[in-house]
Design an enzyme around this catalytic site. Structure first.
Site, PDB file in Angstrom:
ATOM      1  N   ASP A 270      64.073  65.201  74.880  1.00 40.16           N
ATOM      2  CA  ASP A 270      62.989  64.057  75.114  1.00 40.16           C
ATOM      3  C   ASP A 270      63.549  63.149  75.519  1.00 40.16           C
ATOM      4  OD1 ASP A 270      63.881  63.412  72.752  1.00 40.16           O
ATOM      5  OD2 ASP A 270      61.971  63.424  71.674  1.00 40.16           O
TER       6      ASP A 270
ATOM      7  N   HIS B 121      53.289  27.663  62.454  1.00 39.87           N
ATOM      8  CA  HIS B 121      53.490  28.608  61.136  1.00 39.87           C
ATOM      9  C   HIS B 121      54.582  28.189  60.438  1.00 39.87           C
ATOM     10  CE1 HIS B 121      56.752  30.316  63.907  1.00 39.87           C
ATOM     11  NE2 HIS B 121      57.331  30.546  62.879  1.00 39.87           N
TER      12      HIS B 121
ATOM     13  N   GLU C 135      56.910  24.245  56.124  1.00 39.73           N
ATOM     14  CA  GLU C 135      58.057  24.481  55.582  1.00 39.73           C
ATOM     15  C   GLU C 135      58.973  23.517  56.350  1.00 39.73           C
ATOM     16  OE1 GLU C 135      61.083  28.253  55.029  1.00 39.73           O
ATOM     17  OE2 GLU C 135      59.367  28.542  56.168  1.00 39.73           O
ATOM     18  N   ASP C 136      58.889  23.326  57.540  1.00 42.68           N
ATOM     19  CA  ASP C 136      59.888  22.480  58.293  1.00 42.68           C
ATOM     20  C   ASP C 136      59.868  20.853  58.524  1.00 42.68           C
ATOM     21  OD1 ASP C 136      61.727  24.419  58.051  1.00 42.68           O
ATOM     22  OD2 ASP C 136      60.929  25.617  59.807  1.00 42.68           O
TER      23      ASP C 136
END
Length: 749
Positions: free
Chosen positions: A274, A86, A90-91
């Site tokens: 709760d 991912h 970009e990198d």
């Protein structure tokens, strides 16, 4: 030698993590091809070599951890491969074409989708960047939900390692997580991811409250777990007696959820009933109701706390039975009952069951789950203002629902505190526009009436009726708000264009300028100079009071600009009427006063400016200006709830900023009166400690009021504040006092 040892340690770490990833995929999706995942790992390893993160660890650890989160979501091998890749576009030097060639079109599309979300123009403002980021995520979700699931996994790992960044960056990322990413996870039904994101972010957005609640929960954990262990065994035996086969687990409420409840109800942790919860997971829906009956046979249920989300699922398709019961000694705890499939959906949401999982068609439930996305895509195209887009989206991502019915019995799910107008717009836009009244349970009610669960609503319409601007003050749903704003914007714009044209004609008559000799292209040229699309936008700007007719005329008529033309005495028919818009514009442009010493309008220093009373912005806050009729420019805090209502006419928005020199105010020079409300224990010495914190900071106290009851106290104190940093210093000091539960700034004095 040291470098070699470090390299070996790094390789061992990454290989170990990759093997763990392979084991998780093999366990959760035994039929999947692991070859593409191994290939993606090797590709990422080759391209991220030498890169490190802020923590100092190899960058490759990050995509491996993201892939691990995706594997735990039980996503397909293509999505996990995309998770490993991912950051590649970009990198690294890798391109979309490279990834397509190696891994195929589908993986390349997912990686490109994630990359596009991250690529935002740095020249834009922080708010615009955030809005654009979210817009891209929403569009990506409609296209391929895996893009957003990878973004959520990416954010989750970044939050887990946030301690390595600077404090300011930590707070910024954590706040964005609470505002956008956790709500998206919630809307997709991913309760597990949402819960972890919220708790991780809470630690950085409000460290004092986080530590106080964590300490309070830890102090109760041992006794709570002992109680739950005994109770689980007891319930297990009773369910067997009733022929219900179920798995039972328990949990202690998450810290951020506790914090939200404390803020909303203004109660101490002791009164969070709760805090402890037991979850019963059965084989069938029939067993769910049998288990509910068995629980109510054992203990008395708390009235109003029984909720059937099986018969009426929440908007994100969450299903479960909820009840809160009281045991001997007054202890209360929540019981949630659901089937295995419902539990899977509650924890994993859309990741648990969607079209890519088995390669089959989209199921009806998946379509229903994504229906809200299509609505958001529909209205977000019409909403240009970033602050309006984000504030509306936040409401839409975290809906608190109320279940109502049409007279024919159709269920209509609305936001909490929704009104008949919201109901009407949910049925159809034209029903909303022509709504003149409503009957609730057979009785006529006002249009601002708040609907309750179970209400039967009948809308009365009238042909030719149109929406009212007043409706924006009470409608709750984003759909209603945007439909009303759209209608008002279109019709108010038409009126503004008409007024702008008349004002130009009036100014031309006054200075004997022949408009017929000025070509339309000259007006278009001036519009372009103002950053507008054309002449209609220019007329609208004049009509709204953003530009003066005299200024525009000076730009299009050379003789007028040179000063050769003298004004002609006005006759009665063109003289400003007291309530006329031309007179209003003169007053708006008539000179600086009010708060103009501390606030200025960008590019228009002569405008009259004042701080809006609804939010009383102070120096250091993000602010937005809004041109009002007859008063000048009202300056609001960007976070003011009224801003969204006001900006239904975007042409009236104007850029404002704090000037370098503060204007002296009443009290201490350069200060603003700010009201702070403190919710705390009612004990001796509390007021003394509170005033000591304020006075030790050399801060003037204008007024103090206290209210007490049931061992609790509410203290309202008005102090002179210089700016946001000063306010944060005071509130942080107060929150450190033992027994203080909440410190809140009251915007309206």
């Amino acid at each position: 030698m040291a470098t070699l040892r470090q390299q070996i340690a790094t390789n061992v770490l990454t290989v170990t993590k990759f093997r763990d990833l392979q084991k998780t995929v093999a366990a959760n999706r035994p039929g999947d091809d692991l070859a593409i995942i191994k290939k993606a790992y090797e590709y990422a390893q080759a391209h991220h070599t030498g890169q490190t993160r802020a923590s100092g660890e190899p960058f490759l650890i990050h995509p491996l951890e993201v892939a691990q989160v995706l594997a735990e979501m039980k996503l397909d091998s293509g999505a996990i491969a995309a998770g490993l890749l991912h950051d590649a576009i970009e990198d690294t030097e890798a391109t979309r074409e490279d990834i397509k060639k190696e891994f195929g079109e589908q993986v390349a599309n997912i990686v490109e989708g994630v990359t596009k979300i991250d690529k935002i123009d740095v020249a834009t403002s922080k708010e615009e960047r955030q809005a654009e980021n979210v817009r891209k995520m929403i569009l990506a979700m409609v296209d391929d939900i895996r893009v957003v699931l990878i973004k959520l996994a990416d954010r989750l790992h970044n939050m887990r390692t946030l301690e390595h960044l600077e404090p300011q960056k930590q707070k910024q990322i954590a706040q964005e997580t609470l505002d956008i990413y956790a709500p998206i996870a919630h809307r997709l039904g991913m309760g597990k991811v949402r819960g972890e994101l919220e708790d991780l972010a809470f630690r950085y957005t409000d460290p004092i409250a986080y530590e106080q609640i964590r300490a309070a929960v830890e102090a109760r954990r041992k006794s709570g777990e002992d109680f739950l262990n005994k109770t689980v065994k007891f319930i297990q035996g009773k369910l067997k007696e009733n022929g219900v086969d179920a798995k039972i687990e328990y949990r202690i409420k998450r810290l951020y959820s506790i914090h939200q409840k404390l803020l909303k109800q203004r109660i101490p942790v002791d009164q969070v009933y709760d805090l402890l919860a037991i979850r019963i997971i059965t084989k069938s829906v029939k067993d769910c109701y049998s288990a509910l009956g068995a629980i109510h046979g054992l203990w008395r249920p708390v009235p109003g706390r029984i909720k059937d989300f099986i018969a009426m699922p929440r908007p994100n398709l969450y299903q479960s039975l909820h009840t809160t019961v009281i045991v001997e000694g007054g202890m209360q705890f929540e019981v949630q009952i659901r089937t295995e499939e419902m539990h899977k959906m509650a924890e994993e949401g859309i990741a648990a069951h969607w079209k890519y999982k088995h390669g089959g068609p989209v199921s009806a439930k998946d379509e229903q789950r994504l229906a809200w996305l299509r609505q958001v895509v529909e209205w977000q195209q019409d909403v240009q203002d970033p602050s309006e887009f984000l504030s509306t989206l936040k409401v839409d991502l975290y809906p608190e629902e109320v279940y109502t019915f049409t007279p024919k019995g159709k269920v209509v799910i609305l936001s909490r505190d929704a009104t008949p107008v919201d109901f009407a717009y949910t049925i159809h836009t034209e029903v909303g526009h022509t709504c003149v009244g409503a009957k609730v349970n057979g009785r006529i009610v006002p249009l601002r009436h708040r609907l309750q669960n179970g209400d039967v609503v009948e809308i009365m319409t009238q042909a030719g009726h149109t929406p009212s601007r007043d409706w924006l003050g009470f409608v709750k749903s984003s759909r209603s708000r945007n439909k009303i704003k759209h209608w008002l914007n279109v019709h108010q714009r038409e009126r503004a264009i008409e007024i702008g044209k008349k004002l130009i004609e009036k100014e031309a008559r006054k200075y004997r300028v022949a408009l017929k000799n000025i070509a339309d292209k000259e007006f278009d040229r001036v519009a372009t100079e103002y950053g507008l699309a054309g002449m209609p936008d220019l007329y609208a700007g004049i009509g709204y009071g953003k530009f003066s007719a005299r200024q525009v005329l000076a730009r299009v008529a050379p003789d007028f600009a040179s000063g050769d033309v003298q004004p002609q005495p006005e006759s009665d028919d063109v003289r400003d009427k007291p309530g006329g818009l031309a007179g209003v514009i003169k007053r708006v442009f008539g000179g600086a006063s009010g708060d103009s010493g501390s606030i200025q309008v960008t590019g228009h220093n002569e405008l009259l400016v004042y701080r809006a009373r609804c939010c009383n912005p102070i120096r250091g806050e993000d602010i937005v200006g809004y041109i009002t009729r007859g008063k000048g420019v009202a300056v609001h805090s960007a976070a003011c709830s009224n801003v969204t209502n006001l900006l239904y006419e975007p042409e009236r928005k104007i850029a404002v900023e704090w000037s370098k020199k503060a204007e002296p105010k009443a009290g201490k020079p350069g200060t603003y009166p700010v009201k702070i409300t403190v919710a705390c224990d009612d004990r001796a010495g509390m007021l003394k400690q509170l005033t000591a914190v304020i006075s030790d900071d050399n801060t003037n106290i204008r007024n103090i009021e206290t209210r007490t009851g049931d061992g609790n106290a509410t203290i309202d104190v008005v102090v002179d504040i210089e700016d946001m940093k000063h306010l944060e210093r005071i509130t942080t000091g107060i929150r450190k006092i033992a027994g203080v539960r909440e410190v809140q700034r009251v915007k309206k004095l």
